[in-house]
Design an enzyme around this catalytic site. Sequence first.
Site, PDB file in Angstrom:
ATOM      1  N   ASN A 158      13.365   0.617   2.451  1.00 11.66           N
ATOM      2  CA  ASN A 158      14.883   0.452   2.740  1.00 11.66           C
ATOM      3  C   ASN A 158      15.056  -1.154   2.925  1.00 11.66           C
ATOM      4  OD1 ASN A 158      13.078   0.111   4.969  1.00 11.66           O
ATOM      5  ND2 ASN A 158      14.423   0.881   6.534  1.00 11.66           N
ATOM      6  N   LYS A 181       1.871  -4.710  -0.389  1.00 14.54           N
ATOM      7  CA  LYS A 181       2.226  -3.475  -1.464  1.00 14.54           C
ATOM      8  C   LYS A 181       3.629  -2.889  -1.171  1.00 14.54           C
ATOM      9  CE  LYS A 181       1.787   0.862  -1.140  1.00 14.54           C
ATOM     10  NZ  LYS A 181       3.100   1.296  -1.992  1.00 14.54           N
ATOM     11  N   GLU A 184       6.494   2.040  -4.064  1.00 12.52           N
ATOM     12  CA  GLU A 184       6.701   2.478  -5.305  1.00 12.52           C
ATOM     13  C   GLU A 184       8.224   2.574  -5.656  1.00 12.52           C
ATOM     14  OE1 GLU A 184       5.040   6.649  -4.367  1.00 12.52           O
ATOM     15  OE2 GLU A 184       6.072   6.637  -6.526  1.00 12.52           O
ATOM     16  N   LEU A 249     -12.381  -0.827  12.373  1.00 14.35           N
ATOM     17  CA  LEU A 249     -11.453  -1.337  13.642  1.00 14.35           C
ATOM     18  C   LEU A 249     -10.654  -2.618  13.300  1.00 14.35           C
ATOM     19  CD1 LEU A 249     -14.553  -1.268  16.549  1.00 14.35           C
ATOM     20  CD2 LEU A 249     -12.284   0.232  16.138  1.00 14.35           C
ATOM     21  N   GLU A 255       5.047   0.018  12.176  1.00 16.53           N
ATOM     22  CA  GLU A 255       6.266   0.146  12.504  1.00 16.53           C
ATOM     23  C   GLU A 255       6.756   1.293  11.940  1.00 16.53           C
ATOM     24  OE1 GLU A 255       8.286  -2.001  14.269  1.00 16.53           O
ATOM     25  OE2 GLU A 255       7.097  -3.555  14.479  1.00 16.53           O
ATOM     26  N   GLU A 386      13.302  13.066  12.129  1.00 16.66           N
ATOM     27  CA  GLU A 386      13.883  11.821  11.626  1.00 16.66           C
ATOM     28  C   GLU A 386      14.575  12.208  10.192  1.00 16.66           C
ATOM     29  OE1 GLU A 386      11.672   8.593   9.875  1.00 16.66           O
ATOM     30  OE2 GLU A 386      12.874   6.904  11.052  1.00 16.66           O
ATOM     31  N   LYS A 456       5.766   4.966  22.076  1.00 17.24           N
ATOM     32  CA  LYS A 456       5.076   6.270  21.765  1.00 17.24           C
ATOM     33  C   LYS A 456       4.848   6.513  20.252  1.00 17.24           C
ATOM     34  CE  LYS A 456       8.176   9.363  23.927  1.00 17.24           C
ATOM     35  NZ  LYS A 456       9.528   9.563  24.691  1.00 17.24           N
ATOM     36  N   GLY A 459       5.228   3.561  17.083  1.00 21.34           N
ATOM     37  CA  GLY A 459       4.796   2.415  16.536  1.00 21.34           C
ATOM     38  C   GLY A 459       3.507   1.771  17.480  1.00 21.34           C
ATOM     39  N   GLU A 463       7.160  -6.917  15.714  1.00 19.77           N
ATOM     40  CA  GLU A 463       7.078  -7.753  14.638  1.00 19.77           C
ATOM     41  C   GLU A 463       8.197  -8.616  15.093  1.00 19.77           C
ATOM     42  OE1 GLU A 463       7.961  -5.627  11.058  1.00 19.77           O
ATOM     43  OE2 GLU A 463       6.027  -6.223  10.515  1.00 19.77           O
TER      44      GLU A 463
HETATM   45  P1  NDP Z   1       6.312   6.308   3.926  1.00 18.80           P
HETATM   46  O1  NDP Z   1       5.698   6.289   5.283  1.00 18.80           O
HETATM   47  O2  NDP Z   1       6.564   7.351   2.853  1.00 18.80           O
HETATM   48  O3  NDP Z   1       5.771   4.910   2.978  1.00 18.80           O
HETATM   49  C1  NDP Z   1       5.649   3.744   3.510  1.00 18.80           C
HETATM   50  C2  NDP Z   1       4.538   3.071   2.607  1.00 18.80           C
HETATM   51  O4  NDP Z   1       3.362   3.598   2.833  1.00 18.80           O
HETATM   52  C3  NDP Z   1       5.061   3.025   1.270  1.00 18.80           C
HETATM   53  O5  NDP Z   1       4.603   1.798   0.801  1.00 18.80           O
HETATM   54  C4  NDP Z   1       4.013   4.059   0.714  1.00 18.80           C
HETATM   55  O6  NDP Z   1       3.675   4.057  -0.432  1.00 18.80           O
HETATM   56  C5  NDP Z   1       2.829   3.836   1.622  1.00 18.80           C
HETATM   57  N1  NDP Z   1       1.912   4.925   1.869  1.00 18.80           N
HETATM   58  C6  NDP Z   1       2.086   6.283   1.548  1.00 18.80           C
HETATM   59  N2  NDP Z   1       0.749   7.045   1.781  1.00 18.80           N
HETATM   60  C7  NDP Z   1       0.058   5.855   2.107  1.00 18.80           C
HETATM   61  C8  NDP Z   1      -1.426   6.060   2.654  1.00 18.80           C
HETATM   62  N3  NDP Z   1      -1.998   7.174   2.565  1.00 18.80           N
HETATM   63  N4  NDP Z   1      -2.066   4.837   2.899  1.00 18.80           N
HETATM   64  C9  NDP Z   1      -1.412   3.552   2.746  1.00 18.80           C
HETATM   65  N5  NDP Z   1      -0.083   3.530   2.499  1.00 18.80           N
HETATM   66  C10 NDP Z   1       0.538   4.677   2.266  1.00 18.80           C
HETATM   67  O7  NDP Z   1       7.995   5.709   4.158  1.00 18.80           O
HETATM   68  P2  NDP Z   1       9.136   5.521   3.372  1.00 18.80           P
HETATM   69  O8  NDP Z   1       8.771   4.527   2.437  1.00 18.80           O
HETATM   70  O9  NDP Z   1       9.376   6.595   3.078  1.00 18.80           O
HETATM   71  O10 NDP Z   1      10.230   4.762   4.364  1.00 18.80           O
HETATM   72  C11 NDP Z   1      10.899   5.539   5.294  1.00 18.80           C
HETATM   73  C12 NDP Z   1      10.064   5.609   6.654  1.00 18.80           C
HETATM   74  O11 NDP Z   1       9.879   4.150   6.999  1.00 18.80           O
HETATM   75  C13 NDP Z   1      10.964   6.050   7.768  1.00 18.80           C
HETATM   76  O12 NDP Z   1      10.124   7.169   8.562  1.00 18.80           O
HETATM   77  C14 NDP Z   1      11.260   4.774   8.665  1.00 18.80           C
HETATM   78  O13 NDP Z   1      11.752   5.072   9.830  1.00 18.80           O
HETATM   79  C15 NDP Z   1      10.279   4.017   8.426  1.00 18.80           C
HETATM   80  N6  NDP Z   1      10.631   2.545   8.707  1.00 18.80           N
HETATM   81  C16 NDP Z   1       9.998   2.020   9.877  1.00 18.80           C
HETATM   82  C17 NDP Z   1      10.662   0.756  10.047  1.00 18.80           C
HETATM   83  C18 NDP Z   1      10.144  -0.078  11.257  1.00 18.80           C
HETATM   84  O14 NDP Z   1      10.163  -1.289  11.312  1.00 18.80           O
HETATM   85  N7  NDP Z   1       9.859   0.740  12.577  1.00 18.80           N
HETATM   86  C19 NDP Z   1      11.830   0.025   9.172  1.00 18.80           C
HETATM   87  C20 NDP Z   1      12.062   0.903   7.926  1.00 18.80           C
HETATM   88  C21 NDP Z   1      11.376   2.115   7.803  1.00 18.80           C
HETATM   89  P3  NDP Z   1       4.795   4.799  -1.685  1.00 18.80           P
HETATM   90  O15 NDP Z   1       5.967   4.756  -1.072  1.00 18.80           O
HETATM   91  O16 NDP Z   1       4.742   4.031  -3.032  1.00 18.80           O
HETATM   92  O17 NDP Z   1       4.058   6.149  -1.595  1.00 18.80           O
END
Ligand code: NDP
Length: 489
Positions: A158, A181, A184, A249, A255, A386, A456, A459, A463
Site C-alpha cells: 500500500n 523486499k 510483489e 533470535l 507492523e 480486517e 496485541k 505488532g 517505527e
Molecule cells: P502480506 O502479509 O500478504 O505481505 C506482506 C509482505 O510479506 C509482502 O512483501 C509479502 O510478499 C511478504 N511475505 C509473504 N509471505 C511471507 C513469508 N512467509 N515470509 C516473509 N515474507 C512474506 O500483506 P499485504 O502485502 O497484503 O499488505 C496488507 C497487509 O499489510 C494488511 O494486513 C495491512 O494491515 C498490513 N499493513 C500494516 C501496516 C503497519 O504499519 N502496521 C502498514 C501497511 C499495511 P508478497 O506480497 O510478494 O507475497
Amino acid sequence: MTMDIEYDTQPKASHYVDGAYLEDDAGEVIEVIYPATGAVIGRVHQATDGVIEKAVAAARRAQAEWAKVSPRERGRILTRAAQIMRERNRPLSVLETYDTGKPLQETLVADATSGADALEYFGGIAAGLTGEHIPLGEDWAYTMREPLGVCAGIGAWNYPTQIACWKAAPALACGNAMIFKPSETTPLCALKVAEILTEAGLPDGLFQVLQGMGPVGAALSTHPGIDKVSLTGSVPTGQKVYAAAAGELKHVTMELGGKSPMLVFNDADLDDAVGGAILGNFYSSGQICSNGTRVFVQKGLKDRFVERLQERLEGAVIGDPLDEATNFGPMVSQRQMEIVQGYLEKGVAEGARLVTGGKRLDQDGFWLTPAIFDGVTDEMTIAREEIFGPVLSVFEFETEEEGIARANDTPFGLSAGVFTRDISRAHRVIGELQAGTCFINSYNDAPVEMPFGGVKMSGVGRENAKAAIEHYSQVKSVYVRMGRVEAPF
Ligand code: NDP
C-alpha cells in the site's frame, strides 16, 4: 476514461544490489500491473538464491565499514537523499500511482514526501545518538549504542516508497545495512529509493532491493547473515516471519494489520467526525493498516452521522488516478478487489444495511465504489476481520463504558480514535483504548516525529520517531573499574 501510459515504468533491471541494478533472468517473472487499467506496465524477476547470497555478502561487507563512519556523516547522506527525493516528488509520485493505483492527488503529498520526512528526521538525529555515562562512586560505566548489523525490510503493497524509507532511514542512521523486499504487487518504487540513496553518497551494498514473492521474504527471515527483520504486512504473515526469525533470535519489528475503532460521542463536531471517518476509511481506497474501520457513533448522533457521511461521499471523485482532480482510485489488484467483494457480500448476508457503494465499476482495472454499512453488530464478519478496502462499518453505542469495551473487543490493537468536545473524556477514553497509535479529534495522521505501531496482534516494536532507534540499535554496557581488582582468592 483514458489512461495512456506515457511514463517509463519498466525498471532498468529487477534488483538493486551492491550499488547497481542487477538482472537475473533465472527468477520467476513478476508482472507489474497498473491497477487503474489492468495493463501490464513492467516485468521483474524474482530473486534467485544466488542473488540473495550476493546481496547478503555485499551488505555484510558494507555494514562493517558503515558502522565506523561518523554518525554525522551518515546523517548528512540521508539528509541529501531527502532533498533529492523532494526535488523529484512529482515523477516519484507518478510512479507510486502506477505501482499502487493511488490517486496522484494523494501520492503527491503522502508518499515520497513522507519518505523524505523519514530520511530527513533520522538524518538529523543520527549525530545525536549517544550512550550514557553512569556514575558508580569511584567506578563508572558507560553505554554505547551499536548497530544490529544487516536488517531485512519486507514491505506491504500500500505504501511502497514510504515503507522502504520508514525502515531504511532509522536502520542506516544507526549504522546498519538494509536489504528490502517490496511486495510483489508493487515492485517499482523501492528501486527509486535505492537509486536516490546511491546518488546521495550512500556506499554500495547498504540499501539493496530484492524482488520476489513470500519465499524471498522467508529466505531473508531465516538467513544467518541477517540480524533483524522488519515486516509491514498482515497478521498471518507476521506470525510466520516472527516464528522464522525466532530460530536465530533475530530482532524483529512487526507492523501488522488492524481493525481499529473510532468512537464518536454525541457532543462531537459532526463534520470533523465525518471527515475523520472519511480519512480513516477511504484514503488510499481504504487500503491502510491503521484505518478506523469500526466507527462507533453514540445513539443521539448516529442517524445524522450516517446521513452526513453519505452526503459527503458525493464528493468522491472516482476516475483516472493521474488526473489530479481524482481523489478515489482503484483497488491495488484483482485479488484484493475480490477479497473486498467477498466481505461486502458477507456484510449483506449477515444482515448489515449497505447504505451506499460497494459497486464494481464496469470498466477495466480494479474499481469498487466506497461503501458504508450501517446497523453492524459486533459478531458480524465485517466487524471482526480486517477487510483492507473502502468499507466503513457504523455501530451504535450508548454509554462511554460500553463504547470502550466494544472498541477493545478485538485481537488487533493498531490504532484508535475519539471524537468529542469534552477534553476530559477524550483523554480518559484514550487511556482505556488498547491501541498503539491514537488520535483525538483527528484520524490517520502519521508524522515521522510520532512513534507508530501496534499492540496485541497488530505488532511488535515501533517505527518512526526516537522510538525506532531502539529497534535498530542495541546497547553495549561497559563497566570501568578505577581502583584495584579485589578477588576472594
Ligand atoms: P502480506 O502479509 O500478504 O505481505 C506482506 C509482505 O510479506 C509482502 O512483501 C509479502 O510478499 C511478504 N511475505 C509473504 N509471505 C511471507 C513469508 N512467509 N515470509 C516473509 N515474507 C512474506 O500483506 P499485504 O502485502 O497484503 O499488505 C496488507 C497487509 O499489510 C494488511 O494486513 C495491512 O494491515 C498490513 N499493513 C500494516 C501496516 C503497519 O504499519 N502496521 C502498514 C501497511 C499495511 P508478497 O506480497 O510478494 O507475497
